[in-house]
Design a protein around this motif. Structure first.
Motif, PDB file in Angstrom:
ATOM      1  N   LEU A 115       8.974 -20.543 -30.776  1.00 34.96           N
ATOM      2  CA  LEU A 115       8.966 -19.097 -31.015  1.00 34.96           C
ATOM      3  C   LEU A 115       7.636 -18.469 -30.585  1.00 34.96           C
ATOM      4  O   LEU A 115       7.603 -17.470 -29.862  1.00 34.96           O
ATOM      5  N   CYS A 150      10.986 -15.192 -40.887  1.00 36.81           N
ATOM      6  CA  CYS A 150      10.412 -15.974 -41.983  1.00 36.81           C
ATOM      7  C   CYS A 150       9.462 -17.059 -41.502  1.00 36.81           C
ATOM      8  O   CYS A 150       8.606 -17.508 -42.229  1.00 36.81           O
ATOM      9  N   ASP A 151       9.654 -17.532 -40.265  1.00 36.04           N
ATOM     10  CA  ASP A 151       8.884 -18.645 -39.686  1.00 36.04           C
ATOM     11  C   ASP A 151       9.156 -19.980 -40.388  1.00 36.04           C
ATOM     12  O   ASP A 151       8.425 -20.938 -40.193  1.00 36.04           O
ATOM     13  N   GLN A 190      14.651 -19.967 -42.368  1.00 33.23           N
ATOM     14  CA  GLN A 190      15.493 -19.422 -43.437  1.00 33.23           C
ATOM     15  C   GLN A 190      16.241 -18.147 -43.079  1.00 33.23           C
ATOM     16  O   GLN A 190      17.023 -17.663 -43.885  1.00 33.23           O
ATOM     17  N   ALA A 226      16.408 -15.068 -37.391  1.00 35.04           N
ATOM     18  CA  ALA A 226      15.950 -14.038 -36.445  1.00 35.04           C
ATOM     19  C   ALA A 226      15.454 -14.647 -35.136  1.00 35.04           C
ATOM     20  O   ALA A 226      15.463 -14.003 -34.093  1.00 35.04           O
TER      21      ALA A 226
END
Ligand SMILES: Cc1cc2nc3c(=O)[nH]c(=O)nc-3n(C[C@H](O)[C@H](O)[C@H](O)COP(=O)(O)OP(=O)(O)OC[C@H]3O[C@@H](n4cnc5c(N)ncnc54)[C@H](O)[C@@H]3O)c2cc1C
Ligand code: FES
Ligand code: FES
Lengths: 338, 206
Positions: B75, B91-92, B95, B98
């Motif tokens: 990402l 959220c990284d 979870q 996106a």
């Protein structure tokens, strides 16, 4: 997160050798969905990652013969859709398909899943890394520091297998299904290959909750095997969550039965979401074996699994919920007889 | 699994030369789809400050060769080094969905995919779906069905939605909901998302 060397191992031998050479600060990475997450939280701090997700042959899924054999780096998604697993072992397929999300199942491996660490929020949030809230005591993370979950927000904590030092739940679904199916974990290390019955693979927290798995540093999970049984077809993984999908279990049950008409000939029952390890519920099995299965008997079996439960302040609901999950799972599994 | 309609080579106006420019650490601006005219916001990649790994992979049909920090996620590689900011960070931690992209045709969470892992593989991001000015049927279906409010989750929703159809999982509303459960929408646009996928399932051949 500190600086990191990243290497790929092409063979199991190479992985074990690289691990030994890295001298203590190395970890294996398969899908990375747990270890990378924990690195971001400041909980895992390896200096060297050895990627095992390209090891030749370690992704094999073998379903001919007397045993099912799943390579340690086979993807959760691929094992779940293997035809024999899907059609003849619903307990295994459902435990995988009801875990995480389709994205994560395309990344995560069935070997890594066995070794994922608890979702206890005090364990995950307490390391004081820049992306977490606060600093909490945790005997798993910092042995001997204490446990913030005892007397804390313990709604999701375990009620079975707990100790004064730790109440963290074993998070995985797949290990619960494997516990019901008496799976064997094959590991390979500097000393060669060991086969570990799943019943011996997970350690109760006791006063050493940081020791979770019966596996030595540098040992690689090469395969998971399940002896074939007709009980596979008459099975289910029943999982209750805070939302319908994409959540860890509040309570779950892996059940496989063999029926003679309405009578239960054999039963295998394991619990998830309520215990500190994947939890085989032998007391529940004894209630149903040899009797005809009625909803009342199924619920009695469920309650039998929780006679030793020790709930905290906010998680007593798991006792009744868990009992009913077992009861429902027994009925679902029995209805699958052909 | 095939990844129908996701790997066209020409959509983003990227040329082999601009990509190589990025790998040399010069600039990342020209990787942004020209139509978006977003050069001003594009971060110029700084030098990596940990041990690096040399990787070579394909993004939306273009080859990228680059040294990445051993700790980096796919990402962050896409957004911070290659200026492909269509993929979002929610959220990284795996979870929210996106950050969903396709890796060798299968959806993955790019926030939990270590960048080093994509060496030798193919990545498709939201920027790689359209063919020139012609939107992917799933993108069009999201517009037609008002399947978004703030739009932050939308690139991830669309990447999962495309896979939902190509993997034959868009058979009924229950199956679509289950497949899409890894993509959270804070705005609650789920009704429109469901309708969009049902529509695109008809229009996509696959
Ligand atoms: C948002 C989210 C939701 C989730 N929901 C669920 C859920 O509902 N149910 C569930 O069961 N799981 C769930 N998970 C957990 C997920 O299933 C695990 O993270 C995953 O299975 C771990 O596999 P991996 O290959 O990614 O392991 P990694 O993260 O790569 O590794 C995990 C651990 O295993 C070790 N390891 C990996 N492979 C080997 C090997 N072959 N030999 C020896 N050691 C090895 C690593 O060193 C590390 O310690 C969820 C995860 C996320 C992020
Ligand atoms: S940013 Fe990756 S899942 Fe949320
Ligand atoms: S449209 Fe706002 S989060 Fe989904």
């Amino acid at each position: 997160m500190r600086g990191l060397n990243y290497t790929f191992a092409e063979t199991a031998d190479a992985a074990v050798t690289q691990f030994a050479e890295a001298g203590g600060s190395a970890r294996y990475i398969a899908g990375g969905t747990n270890i990378y997450d924990l690195m971001k939280l400041g909980i895992e701090r390896p200096a060297h990652l050895i990627d095992v997700s390209r090891i030749e042959g370690l992704d094999a899924i073998e379903t001919d013969g007397d045993v099912l054999r799943f390579g340690g780096r086979a993807l959760m998604a691929d094992v779940a859709r293997a035809p024999v697993v899907r059609d003849e072992y619903p307990v295994l397929a459902e435990s995988l398909l009801k875990a995480a999300s389709q994205q994560l199942r395309n990344m995560a491996t069935v070997g890594g899943n066995l070794l994922q660490r608890t979702r206890c929020m005090y364990f995950r949030n307490g390391a004081g890394s820049s992306t977490t809230v606060g600093v909490y005591l945790c005997n798993k993370r910092e042995p001997g520091s204490g446990c913030a979950a005892l007397g804390g927000l313990d709604r999701t904590q375990a009620v079975l297998g707990t100790s004064e030092a730790c109440t963290a739940v074993a998070p995985g679904d797949w290990p619960v299904a494997l516990a019901a199916m008496d799976a064997t974990i094959e590991v390979f290390g500097p000393e060669g290959t060991r086969n570990i019955p799943i019943a011996d693979f997970y350690l109760l927290p006791g006063d050493t909750p940081h020791r979770e798995f019966n596996i030595n540093p540098g040992e690689l999970v090469t395969a998971i095997t399940v002896r074939k049984t007709p009980a596979g077809r008459t099975s289910t993984y029943h999982k209750i969550r805070d939302r319908e999908s994409y959540a860890f279990a509040l309570a779950s049950a892996a059940v496989a039965v063999e029926m003679d008409g309405d009578a239960v000939r054999t039963a295998r029952i394991a619990l998830g979401g309520v215990a500190t390890t994947p939890w085989r519920a032998s007391a529940a099995e004894r209630v149903v074996v040899g009797s005809s299965l009625t909803p009342e008997l199924a619920l009695e079996a469920g309650h039998a699994a929780f006679t030793e439960a020790r709930p905290g302040q906010h998680n007593a609901f798991k006792v009744e919920l868990g009992a009913r999950v077992i009861a429902d799972a027994l009925i679902i599994a029995a209805q699958r007889r052909v | 699994m095939t990844d129908h309609g996701c790997n066209n080579e020409t959509s983003s106006g990227v040329t082999r030369r601009t990509v190589l420019g990025v790998s040399a650490g010069v600039t990342a601006a020209s990787l942004v789809p020209l139509r978006l005219d977003a050069q001003e916001q594009v971060p110029v990649p700084g030098p990596e400050n940990g041990p690096t790994t040399h990787i070579s992979f394909q993004v939306n049909g273009e080859r990228v060769t680059i040294d990445v920090d051993g700790r980096a996620s796919l990402l962050d590689l896409l957004r911070e080094r290659l200026a492909l900011t269509g993929t979002k960070k929610g959220c990284d931690h795996g979870q929210c969905g996106a950050c969903t992209v396709h890796l060798d045709g299968r959806p993955v969470s790019s926030c939990l995919t270590m960048a080093a892992k994509v060496d030798g593989r193919q990545v498709t991001t939201i920027e790689g779906l359209a063919r020139g000015d012609e939107l992917h049927p799933m993108q069009q279906a999201f517009i037609d069905n008002d399947a978004l409010q703030c739009g932050y989750c939308t690139p991830g929703q669309i990447m999962s939605a495309v896979a939902c159809v190509t993997q034959g999982q868009a058979t009924d509303p229950g199956a679509i909901r289950e497949f899409m459960s890894g993509n959270i929408c804070r705005c609650g646009a789920y009704v429109g998302i469901l309708a969009a996928i049902a529509q695109a399932a008809e229009t996509m051949e696959g």
